[in-house]
Write a protein that holds these residues in place. Structure first.
Motif, short mmCIF file in Angstrom:
data_model
loop_
_atom_site.label_atom_id
_atom_site.label_comp_id
_atom_site.label_asym_id
_atom_site.label_seq_id
_atom_site.Cartn_x
_atom_site.Cartn_y
_atom_site.Cartn_z
N UNK A 63 0.87 -1.34 0.17
CA UNK A 63 0.20 -0.27 0.39
C UNK A 63 1.05 1.32 0.17
N UNK A 64 1.99 1.14 0.82
CA UNK A 64 2.97 2.11 1.44
C UNK A 64 3.75 2.70 -0.32
N UNK A 65 4.00 1.56 -1.18
CA UNK A 65 4.26 2.02 -2.86
C UNK A 65 3.41 2.33 -3.66
N UNK A 66 2.01 1.69 -3.27
CA UNK A 66 0.79 2.29 -4.73
C UNK A 66 0.81 3.92 -3.95
N UNK A 67 0.75 4.21 -2.59
CA UNK A 67 0.72 5.31 -3.05
C UNK A 67 1.67 6.02 -2.79
N UNK A 68 3.29 5.60 -3.21
CA UNK A 68 4.49 6.64 -3.12
C UNK A 68 4.17 7.39 -1.61
N UNK A 69 4.21 6.90 -1.12
CA UNK A 69 3.78 7.10 0.37
C UNK A 69 6.30 7.43 0.95
N UNK A 70 5.90 8.67 1.25
CA UNK A 70 7.49 9.07 2.14
C UNK A 70 7.67 9.04 3.40
N UNK A 71 7.00 8.82 4.21
CA UNK A 71 6.21 8.71 5.11
C UNK A 71 4.43 8.41 5.39
N UNK A 72 4.77 7.28 7.51
CA UNK A 72 3.41 7.52 7.51
C UNK A 72 3.67 6.44 8.63
N UNK A 73 2.23 6.39 9.22
CA UNK A 73 1.78 5.85 10.85
C UNK A 73 0.85 5.34 10.09
#
Length: 163
Positions: A63-73
């Motif tokens: 999911x983080x890859x799909x969203x191209x997330x730099x950071x999250x929780x």
């Protein structure tokens, strides 16, 4: 060349030029700008919110890859009297490809039964719009609260995103 062939060539040429102009116009609406990262890491959010106690969950790398997330929780806040609240928050600098919950949950087999726009009040007295969507799947019901924010701009759907 006969007259019909000349007319066909002119029509094809006009369509090609018109298409090129349309594509250029659309691209101009999506010029990349600069995204300013949050001042603090999302994971630094308090684990205690009133009577709610938070516990970090493992992130979903897909999911983080799909969203191209730099950071999250990814976290669950629990309150014995009120149940659990799952928090998934990320920031990305790729604001062209956004992931709206209506699409994500539908593709995961959930059916949206209702949605409404609300105002979320902040501790400083300000508020911003957010959307609550209700979904059902196999007898389970969930509510998803979401908003997207670019600087001071908050948006809830693709049309607002484009504007």
């Amino acid at each position: 060349m006969n007259k019909k062939t000349i007319v066909n060539c002119i029509v094809v040429l006009a369509v090609l030029i018109g298409g090129n102009v349309a594509v250029s116009y659309i691209r101009a609406g999506y010029e990349m700008g600069a995204v300013v990262p949050p001042e603090s890491d999302l994971a630094d959010a308090s684990l205690n919110l009133g009577s709610w106690v938070g516990k970090d969950l493992p992130e979903d790398p897909r999911l983080r890859q799909i969203l191209r997330a730099k950071s999250g929780v990814d976290r669950v806040y629990q309150n014995p009297k009120k149940g659990d609240v799952l928090v998934h928050a990320v920031w990305t600098d790729d604001y062209i490809r956004l992931h709206f919950p209506q699409q994500c949950y539908r593709e995961s087999g959930w059916e949206m039964t209702d949605s409404k726009t609300i105002e979320v009040e902040q501790a400083n007295g300000n508020s911003f719009p957010a959307k609550i969507c209700n979904f059902v799947q196999d007898g389970k019901q969930i509510q998803v609260l979401y908003w997207f924010q670019l600087g001071e701009h908050v948006f809830l759907d693709r049309m607002q995103h484009r504007l």
